[in-house]
Design a protein around this motif. Structure first.
Motif, mmCIF file in Angstrom:
data_model
loop_
_atom_site.group_PDB
_atom_site.id
_atom_site.type_symbol
_atom_site.label_atom_id
_atom_site.label_comp_id
_atom_site.label_asym_id
_atom_site.label_seq_id
_atom_site.Cartn_x
_atom_site.Cartn_y
_atom_site.Cartn_z
ATOM 1 N N LEU A 130 78.360 8.982 18.890
ATOM 2 C CA LEU A 130 79.137 7.926 19.579
ATOM 3 C C LEU A 130 79.133 6.688 18.688
ATOM 4 C CD1 LEU A 130 79.163 6.766 23.281
ATOM 5 C CD2 LEU A 130 78.716 5.085 21.495
ATOM 6 N N HIS A 135 83.978 9.376 20.039
ATOM 7 C CA HIS A 135 82.863 10.117 20.666
ATOM 8 C C HIS A 135 83.200 11.616 20.596
ATOM 9 C CE1 HIS A 135 79.376 10.954 22.855
ATOM 10 N NE2 HIS A 135 79.680 10.512 24.066
ATOM 11 N N ALA A 182 88.917 3.363 24.925
ATOM 12 C CA ALA A 182 87.577 3.368 24.325
ATOM 13 C C ALA A 182 87.330 4.710 23.639
ATOM 14 C CB ALA A 182 86.522 3.087 25.388
ATOM 15 N N ASP A 247 86.693 6.777 32.248
ATOM 16 C CA ASP A 247 85.426 6.402 31.602
ATOM 17 C C ASP A 247 85.084 5.032 32.163
ATOM 18 O OD1 ASP A 247 83.276 6.038 29.852
ATOM 19 O OD2 ASP A 247 84.516 5.813 28.045
ATOM 20 N N PRO A 291 77.665 8.038 31.627
ATOM 21 C CA PRO A 291 77.310 7.596 32.971
ATOM 22 C C PRO A 291 78.494 6.935 33.687
ATOM 23 C CG PRO A 291 76.397 6.094 31.335
ATOM 24 C CD PRO A 291 77.023 7.221 30.574
HETATM 25 N N1 NVA Z 1 82.759 4.422 26.562
HETATM 26 C C1 NVA Z 1 81.373 4.593 26.917
HETATM 27 C C2 NVA Z 1 80.994 6.024 26.755
HETATM 28 C C3 NVA Z 1 79.575 6.344 27.163
HETATM 29 C C4 NVA Z 1 79.220 7.790 26.950
HETATM 30 C C5 NVA Z 1 80.499 3.700 26.068
HETATM 31 O O1 NVA Z 1 80.778 3.580 24.849
HETATM 32 O O2 NVA Z 1 79.572 3.111 26.577
#
Ligand code: NVA
Ligand code: CP
Length: 340
Positions: A130, A135, A182, A247, A291
């Motif tokens: 990530l 991701h 994101a 998300d 989460p």
């Molecule tokens: N967009 C979220 C994904 C978490 C798995 C983050 O970057 O916090």
């Protein structure tokens, strides 16, 4: 960085590893009392994998640690207070040193440039756990989950032979994403169109919630843009959707923007009413990387019969295991792979 066929090969391999590790899941084993116990590939035997996590994680971390054990290796968890990286040492020097001692680096970073630098200077493969922009291992789990639930998307099943006959084939789907532009969405943008699925996205109209240029450049370079619709009306986005995804509206590191974001995302919560009014396929299913907060999806959807979120979370382990086996253990993404 994977091609479409490589993504499917990775997902097929994850499916095989899951069936070998959990043999009672395999259809041919269900009625057999004396299921022969098989070991998954031991490609990480005597090997060490470093897990650099500069941000929190439940699923990605535990998947990586438990998958490494099943592959016969050892994972070293390096949290942001454990090593010199970011305080006394550069990603370049860290990559060279860790790569001299370990056989793979799985890194969760802040700015995406950090993982690019790790990858540039590491003598061993580096996988993204990530970053601010991407991701990738999340989307491998999402694709596996959809293939495993292909029967839910019938009756218009169009079989397409996959590299692994045991992975159920999936008809072309319409996948809708309602929320922030994101990291999770960005990997959806470069994955689903290459696997034959259409993507419909709604994000708030402010510039902060549009696709970053670096990501959109990659989307167009791969030719994925022709299968993506992007607007700001969540009802329009879910029109005809077989799968609805969201998300968090406040990704890790954006906590200071919480108040403003909650205002800007008002009306984007995934609910039964939103999908009904928008004209989603009445049989639509729901995915979320977790989460989860209640802002972006209500309890009725999240815990309801449409939700595939917990099988999706389970599949983080098998897809990360496949990536570790092929990229850290075998250093090979070509050809067919045996799970044992
Ligand atoms: N967009 C979220 C994904 C978490 C798995 C983050 O970057 O916090
Ligand atoms: N989906 C996901 O990456 O979860 P974690 O942040 O808990 O690893």
């Amino acid at each position: 960085d994977l091609t479409g066929p490589q993504i499917l090969r990775m997902v097929s391999h994850a499916h095989s590893l899951k069936q070998v590790s959990l043999p009672w899941l395999a259809p041919q084993s269900r009625n057999q009392k004396n299921t022969r116990l098989r070991m998954p590939s031991q490609s990480l035997f005597n090997k060490s994998i470093t897990l650099i996590f500069s941000k929190r994680s439940t699923r990605t971390r535990v998947s990586a640690e438990t998958a490494t054990v099943l592959l016969g290796g050892r994972a070293l968890f390096l949290g942001h207070d454990d090593i010199q990286l970011g305080v006394n040492e550069s990603p370049r020097d860290t990559a060279r040193v860790l790569g001299g001692m370990c056989q793979g680096i799985f890194a969760r970073v802040g700015d995406h440039a950090e993982i690019e630098e790790l990858a540039k200077y590491s003598p061993v493969p580096v996988l993204n756990a990530l970053s601010s922009l991407w991701h990738p291992t999340q989307i491998l789990a999402d694709v596996l989950t959809l293939h495993e639930h292909a029967h839910l998307f019938e009756p218009t099943q169009i079989p397409s032979p996959g590299p692994n006959k045991s992975l159920p084939s999936l008809r072309p789907l319409t996948v809708a994403y309602v929320g922030d532009s994101a990291n999770v969405l960005h990997d959806m943008l470069v994955t689903y169109p290459r696997l034959g699925h259409k993507l419909r996205v709604a994000s708030p109209p402010q510039p902060a919630y549009q696709c970053p240029k670096a990501v959109w450049d990659r989307v167009t370079e791969l030719g994925c843009n022709k299968d993506i619709w992007w607007g700001s009306d969540p009802r329009e986005a879910v029109n005809g959707a077989d799968v609805v995804v969201t998300d968090t509206w406040i990704s890790m590191g954006q906590e200071a923007e919480k108040e403003q974001r909650l205002k800007d995302f008002a009306g984007y919560q995934v609910t039964e009413a939103l999908c009904r009014e928008g004209g989603a396929n009445p049989n639509w299913k729901f995915l979320h990387c977790l989460p989860r907060k209640k802002d972006e999806v209500d309890d009725e959807v999240f815990y309801g019969p449409r939700s595939l979120v917990f099988p999706e979370a389970d599949n983080r382990k098998w897809t990360i295991m496949a990536a570790f086996d092929l990229l850290f253990g075998k250093w090979d993404l070509t050809g067919e792979h045996s799970a044992d």
